[in-house]
Each structure stands twice: as structure tokens, then as C-alpha cells.
Scaffold this active site. Structure first.
Site: not given
Length: 797
Positions: A435, A446, A483-484, A594
Site C-alpha cells: 500500500h 510503513d 490500507e490504513e 515511531h
């Protein structure tokens, strides 16, 4: 001269016929023989083609990207089968190992992390990604849109209030520096910043258009109430509080991140009558790398920056991923929309930093029981050195929180990028996905470490294409959006193309977090265990403490159970496509990552995450070689024996769970019939894998060109084996889905009902045992037994 008396018929004498050719008899024989031979050859060439498998009992519609992939299309071998087309397999692997480049990886990361790319607000990145793929040689690439229901932040506030005089603490009428209720006047004791510090050393932390701290799919609301510390907010944590007679109804929950998916913390709080949830990251989650242990905080050192905030989705991920208004079908313009509140919260929530959490937690000191009064799961809070006693509360009646969350809900386009390299077998497809969207401007870990790897992987395959290579099987590349928020882009795509995927998809290979540290991790369907072991054995580890050691040498070999939390979910749990998620994460000595914070940035990655960009290249190579193995080997590199053995292990966990239940009924349940069915399947899988290995050995030995008939028969056998491998995972789908969450169709794998991320095995059984429902346990045993028998029958050769 002839006249009217001339005879109409006369006999004319002629000489004997002259032979035109001296060997007429031989010539006639040769002509007949040649014609007959040609006819026989034509029949013999057409006959194997007629025998070739033409689809399966699973229906599959033709996809717009793959001409000739519809029902009834036979899959003929190319002329060089079983060898690769255009390049030898070893040459392909060499290209995939030599092409990925560290400076390119750094360049791609710098682009993706330069600005905000929230879901539904990153069209320029989607177009840029498509254009790069086309430059690399994937000409069939396009942007695919879905209209989805999501939220964007408008405003927020979290304030700790204290009454200036004793009173009942009734609800306040409005929010200001002084809040006045019917009986009390409240003063602001602490105003949470709800911001992350701007750091000179971290360029994107100070962008003017940086994204506020918020939860995706959180409810709007303005609530004021006493508050309670609920530990990690797991189902068990809340049960402990109920047993301890802690008052929860009408209160605001203060929870630590960790343990389970954040949306499920909010879900359970809501079910127990709480009116808001605040979630913070406790240094407890950071292991030894903490300020308390003497490490400097980011950007000066590897410890967590105290102002960092984890954004994220509040969707009830274990109920259903994807657009909550279109469960089970794609979010296209004009489709009917459902009420989303079955899978998103109705109470407001906010994420905060531990710096903002400190005054709130300290306000509970001395009120209610302590975490130390509870079981081991309540121990270990990391803010004791800051003066937090970890009392539970509730807070005194004159000490309350005012939580304000303002969200705008819209239906807006999301943009997937889909690229295709068509293979010679149209009904065998491998899908690779990552993603692109992030909660912040950065996202260097990410998801964009995975995006970097995907770009370098596609660039490497592009080099092979330019050298004349054509894959045996079709490869699909996907850059997902959304996606998130809840795996939206991938889920909507799978829902739209489910019939085609059911007939064509071999496997889905997912890389979300490509690089966040030096520790290789993987979760997969057991069918793919063998393939991932082989791929990791071929790639040199960036950590060369022993010369020549591979990633497999340093990896402990643990392959996790498929749960949820990334884009493999719709493939594995809804479509029954064997899936794998892989990447490098932090180990106990790594700098603190983080997660979903502004400090998941290019500058953090360059300084702490992957100095030198070595692990970005390593994951690219593992991913590429895993794909090449599945794409190019004549027999699909699956192992059904591993799957059957896994089923036996999973069943034993269920048996142990029932035996340890406090319910006598659960202890009395027998799983002998299901156990016997799995044992029979294990025997069948051993035989089947052995047969597949024997075919692979024949292919290895080679077939002379003039034994074309032998080659055709071998291909037919290989195709039948591959079809059985392809459809094996699909045998474990149950059309009605799980009892309380029908979107999830897989009877073996699903996210835990109250974990979200972590995988559960035989979820129908485990949830029924938890509910102490013997009827449901026995029903699910029969359902799973039928699935196991179907898998057994499929493997009949």
C-alpha cells in the site's frame, strides 16, 4: 469427307499409352502415405490440446487486464516449455539479484515521504507510480478508482478539567477555558497539545500541511466525564475491571496502545457504556530502548520522542475490512450503501502522546485500585519514573476530561495502481502488493519501505523483459490506496474481481513494512512455507558477521499465522488465495520505530532505520526471488503436506482450549472425527507432494524435442497437479462465513475476534468454545470436516 451417310460411331485404332512417369506405382504409394501421415500428425497434434485442462468447476470471469483469461480458455505450454521463455531461469535470478540499487531505493523513499499522502488525497503519487512502472517496462499499468466512505479531521481537543468547588460533577454545557455546568465551574488543569514537536533535524515534521493527530473512522463527539485507566483495553482487561467492580458506564477510557487492534479497544469500551476513548503509547512497548534506561530520545538518540503520537484506524477490523458501507461488494459509483456502524465506532476517540498522557494518568494517583493489584498482564507500565502510579480510578468526581473530536465523513475516490506482465498460461496468476497511503507526510517504514522495494522489484523484472523474457505465469503488481483506514483499496479490488481471482490466482505476496530494522519476519499460508525458506536461502544478509551468511541463516525460521492488519486479508480470508506477508522489523537493540507518527520519516530512516539502505535491497531481492520461483517453476512451489500438518497442530490447540475451559460441556466435546479426517488428508497430501516431486524430477531430466508426445502428456499431468495446488486453499472457504462476522469465509484462518491483528485458527471452533456453545462447536466441527474431505477429494490424481 464426312456427309449425312457417314457413320456416327467409328472405331479408331490408336497405339499403346505412353507412360508419363517411369515409377507411377511408387509415386502413387508415396502420395497416399504422405497424405495419411500428414493427417495423422494433425490429429496427434490436436489431440493433446483437446486433452489439456480447460478451466475448473470454479467459475471465473475474464479480467479487463488479461485478455484470454476467461472461462474455457485452455493453457497451452509455450514452445520452450518447461524452460523459461527468452531467458534461462538462472539468468532471471541473476538479474533479480544484481539489479536492485541502494541509491535508487533512497531516491524512491525520498519521493514517497516528501509530503502528506493520506488515503484519497494522493492521486499525484498514484499517477507518478504508474508512470515509473511504465518506464520500467510494465506497459499495462493503470490507475483504478473506488468511491469510498472515509473521514478527515476538522478539529479536536482534550483537556483535563478540575472543579473549583465540590459538587456532583454533572456534565458541562460548553467548552472554554472555564467550563460551567449546572452545579460546578471547571478550570482547565491541563490542555493537551495533540501535536508532535517540530524538529529541525526532521524536515517533514514541520510541514505546514502536516496531518493532524486523529483516528480513521472515529466518531465525532464532544463529551465530558470522569475517566478510568483500562490498561491495554483488551477484552480480558475490561473483564478484570468489571470483576473488580470498577465503574465504567458513562466514563472515558484511557488505554495504552498494544496487545490488540486499537479499534477493538474502542469497541469494547463502547459496549460497556463508556462514552469516549483516549489511547496513548506507553514506553513499556519500547523494551530496553527508553529514556529511563539512559537512551537519548529522537532525534538525538534511539529512544521514543515523548511527543510522538500513533494515528490509526478505529474500524472494527475483525468484523469486516474495506469500505464499511459496502461489505462484500465493491464501492463503485451509485452502489447501495449500508449503515456503517456495525464495523465503526459510535463514541469519539483520540490518540495522544505519553507526554500528554502524563498529567491525565497522574490525576488518577491514589484513586481506585492499582495495576499492581491485578494479574501479570497489568504489570510493567513504563512511566513510573515520571511519577505515574498506574491507579485505575475512576478519577474524582471533580476531575474530568473534555474530549472533542470533529470529523468530516465523505464519499471520495481512492486510487489503486495496477500493473500487469502477462504470462503464457493465462489462468495462473501471482499478485504482488504494497500500500502507498500513510497517516503522515513520512511513512518511510510503513508503508513506503515496501513501496521502494516494489519499485526496485518491478525495475528488475523490467530489465529481464528488455532481454526478451516472458513469464510462464502472469504477474500482477498492485499499489493499494486506503490500507490504513481498513485495507480498503485491496478489499474493494478483491471484491470486484473475486470470480476471476477464484479461477486464476495462485498466490498473493504482500510487503507492507519492508524495512524497519534487521529482523526478518513472515506470516503465511502453510502452502508457501517451502517457497519462503528457499527465497531467503538465496539472498545474502546485510549482516555479514559470518561471510556468506544468508537471510535464512540469521532468521529463526518462524512463520506466523495469518491474521489481519494488512492487504493480504481479503485474499487469504475472503477469496481463499494463499498469501504471505514479509519484511524486516526491529529487534531488541533497534532504535524505537515511531509507528504512524510524524517521526516515521525519511530522516529517521536515513539515520536510524536502515543506514546505507541495505535492508531495503535485501527485502526487494527476497520478494523478487519468491515471486520468480512461483512464476517460473513448471510445478507450482506449494507443499500441501505442510498445510495438513498445520491443520493437525491447529486442532490440537482447539482440543487444549476446550479441555482447559471452565465449562464441563466444553471439556466433554470430542474432536475425534475431525482429527481422523485431518489424518486422512495428511496421508493424501504426502502422496500428492511425492507425485508432484516425481513429475518435477522428470522435467529436470528433460524431454528430447522429438518426443513431443511425451512432452505433451507430461504437460497435461503438470497442469492437473497445478490446478489442484491452485484450488487447495479454496477448499477451506465456507460460503456463509463465520457466525458473528460473515465477511470472513475461511474456516482455518481469521483475525482473532478480539485481537484484530493476531491470527486465530479454526475461528468458528474457538469462538464457540469461548461462548460455551456446544451446539455451535459440534456444527463447526462438521463444517470443517466437510472442508477437509473436499480438500482430500481434490487431491485425487
Amino acid at each position: 469427307m464426312a456427309d449425312e451417310r457417314t457413320a456416327l460411331i467409328q472405331v479408331v485404332r490408336i497405339g499403346p499409352p505412353r507412360q508419363r512417369y517411369t515409377h507411377s506405382t511408387l509415386r502413387r504409394f508415396c502420395t497416399i502415405a504422405l497424405g495419411t501421415t500428414l493427417t495423422l500428425l494433425l490429429i496427434l497434434f490436436l489431440l493433446p490440446a483437446a486433452w489439456l485442462p480447460r478451466g475448473h468447476h470454479h467459475s471465473h470471469n475474464e479480467s479487463p487486464w488479461f485478455p484470454g483469461s476467461g472461462p474455457g480458455i485452455s493453457s497451452h505450454p509455450h514452445s520452450e516449455w518447461p524452460q523459461s521463455t527468452g531467458l534461462a531461469y538462472k539468468e532471471l535470478l541473476e538479474i533479480l539479484l544484481q539489479t536492485p540499487n541502494k541509491s535508487k531505493a533512497r531516491q524512491w523513499s525520498e519521493y514517497y515521504t516528501a509530503g502528506p499522502h493520506l488515503a484519497g488525497k494522493n492521486l499525484s503519487q498514484a499517477v507518478w507510480t504508474k508512470e515509473r512502472w511504465q518506464e520500467f517496462g510494465v506497459n499495462s499499468a493503470e490507475v483504478v478508482a473506488y468511491d469510498v466512505y472515509i473521514n478527515y479531521p476538522l478539529g479536536h481537543r482534550l483537556a483535563l478539567l478540575e472543579a473549583s468547588s465540590k459538587g456532583s460533577g454533572s456534565a458541562a454545557e460548553h467548552v472554554s477555558d472555564k467550563m460551567v455546568s449546572k452545579d460546578l465551574e471547571y478550570n482547565v488543569k491541563y490542555e493537551c497539545s495533540l501535536e508532535e514537536d517540530v524538529l529541525e533535524e526532521d524536515r517533514t515534521s514541520g510541514l505546514a500541511n502536516r496531518i493532524p493527530t486523529f483516528h480513521g473512522y472515529s466518531a465525532s463527539g464532544n463529551v465530558t466525564a470522569q475517566f478510568v485507566y483500562v490498561n491495554f483495553g483488551t477484552y480480558k482487561d475490561f473483564e478484570d475491571l468489571v470483576k473488580a467492580n470498577v465503574s465504567l458506564e458513562g466514563k472515558i477510557a484511557i488505554a495504552k496502545y498494544g496487545g490488540i487492534f486499537r479499534g477493538l479497544k474502542i469497541k469494547r469500551a463502547q459496549e460497556l457504556g463508556m462514552i469516549g476513548t483516549v489511547i496513548y503509547t506507553d514506553p513499556q512497548e519500547d523494551g530496553e530502548i527508553t529514556e529511563e534506561n539512559g537512551y537519548k530520545t529522537y532525534p538525538d538518540g534511539p529512544a521514543r520522542n515523548p511527543s510522538s503520537v500513533q494515528r490509526g484506524s478505529a474500524q472494527f477490523l475483525s468484523v469486516a475490512p474495506g469500505d464499511p458501507t459496502t461489505p462484500g461488494y465493491p464501492s463503485k459509483p451509485g452502489v447501495p450503501r449500508q449503515d456503517p456502524h456495525n464495523s465503526i465506532p459510535s463514541i469519539p476517540s483520540l490518540p495522544i502522546s505519553y507526554m500528554d498522557a502524563l498529567p491525565i494518568l497522574k490525576a488518577l494517583n491514589g484513586h481506585g485500585p492499582k495495576a499492581t493489584d491485578f494479574n501479570k498482564y497489568w504489570q510493567g507500565g513504563g512511566l513510573g519514573y515520571k511519577g505515574v502510579a498506574y491507579n485505575i480510578g475512576p478519577s474524582p468526581s471533580n476531575v474530568v476530561l473534555n474530549l472533542v473530536n470533529e470529523q468530516e465523513y465523505v464519499i471520495t475516490p481512492l486510487w489503486n495502481v495496477i500493473g500487469v506482465i502477462n504470462g503464457t498460461i493465462p489462468d495462473e496468476v501471482i499478485v504482488l502488493g504494497n500500500h502507498r497511503d500513510a497517516w503522515i507526510a513520512g511513512g518511510a517504514v510503513d508503508p513506503n519501505s515496501g513501496s521502494v522495494a516494489m519499485n526496485e522489484l518491478i525495475r528488475s523484472f523490467g530489465v529481464a523483459l528488455k532481454k526478451g523474457w516472458k513469464p510462464l505465469r502472469t504477474i500482477v503488481f498492485a499499489s493499494w490506496d486506503g490500507e490504513e483506514y481498513g485495507l480498503i483499496g485491496s478489499t474493494e479490488w478483491v471484491e470486484e474481481y473475486l470470480p476471476w481471482l477464484s479461477g486464476s490466482a495462485i498466490a498473493y505476496l504482500n510487503v507492507d513494512v519492508g524495512t524497519g530494522g534487521p529482523a526478518f519476519r513472515s506470516a503465511a499460508s502453510p502452502l508457501l512455507n517451502k517457497a519462503v525458506f528457499e527465497a531467503t536461502s538465496l539472498v545474502q544478509s546485510p549482516n555479514q558477521t559470518v561471510k556468506g551468511q544468508t537471510i535464512r541463516d540469521l532468521w529463526n525460521g518462524h512463520i506466523g499465522t495469518m491474521g489481519s492488519g494488512s492487504d493480504f486479508t481479503a485474499f487469504q480470508d475472503f477469496a481463499g488465495v494463499p498469501s504471505i506477508d514479509l519484511g524486516f522489523g526491529p529487534d531488541k537493540n533497534s532504535a524505537v520505530y515511531h509507528y504512524h507518527s510524524n517521526y516515521d520519516s525519511f530522516d529517521w530512516m536515513d539515520k536510524f532505520g536502515d543506514k546505507g539502505w541495505h535492508y531495503h535491497i535485501a527485502i526487494t531481492k527476497v520478494w523478487a526471488l519468491l515471486a520468480a520461483n512461483l512464476v517460473e517453476t513448471p510445478i507450482i512451489q506449494f507443499n500441501v503436506t505442510d498445510y495438513a500438518r498445520g491443520l493437525g497442530i491447529y486442532l490440537q490447540k482447539v482440543v487444549d482450549k476446550a479441555a482447559s475451559s471452565p465449562s464441563a460441556e466444553m471439556k466433554a466435546v470430542s474432536f475425534k472425527t475431525l482429527e481422523s479426517a485431518i489424518d486422512h488428508l495428511l496421508n493424501k497430501t504426502i502422496s500428492f507432494d511425492k507425485y508432484a516431486t516425481s513429475l518435477a524430477s522428470k522435467i529436470q531430466q528433460g524431454v528430447p524435442w522429438w518426443k513431443w508426445w511425451t512432452k505433451a502428456k507430461l504437460f497435461v499431468k503438470v497442469k492437473k497437479v497445478n490446478d489442484r495446488y491452485k484450488y487447495f486453499e479454496r477448499q477451506f472457504l465456507h460460503a456463509d462465513g463465520l457466525d458473528s462476522r460473515s465477511w470472513f469465509k475461511h474456516v482455518v484462518f481469521a483475525p482473532g475476534l478480539w485481537t484484530g491483528y493476531a491470527g486465530d485458527v479454526f475461528p468458528g471452533l474457538t469462538e464457540s468454545i469461548d461462548a460455551r456453545n456446544r451446539t455451535a462447536v459440534e456444527r463447526w466441527s462438521k463444517i470443517i470436516e466437510a472442508n477437509v474431505k473436499a480438500a482430500n477429494e481434490l487431491l485425487e490424481v
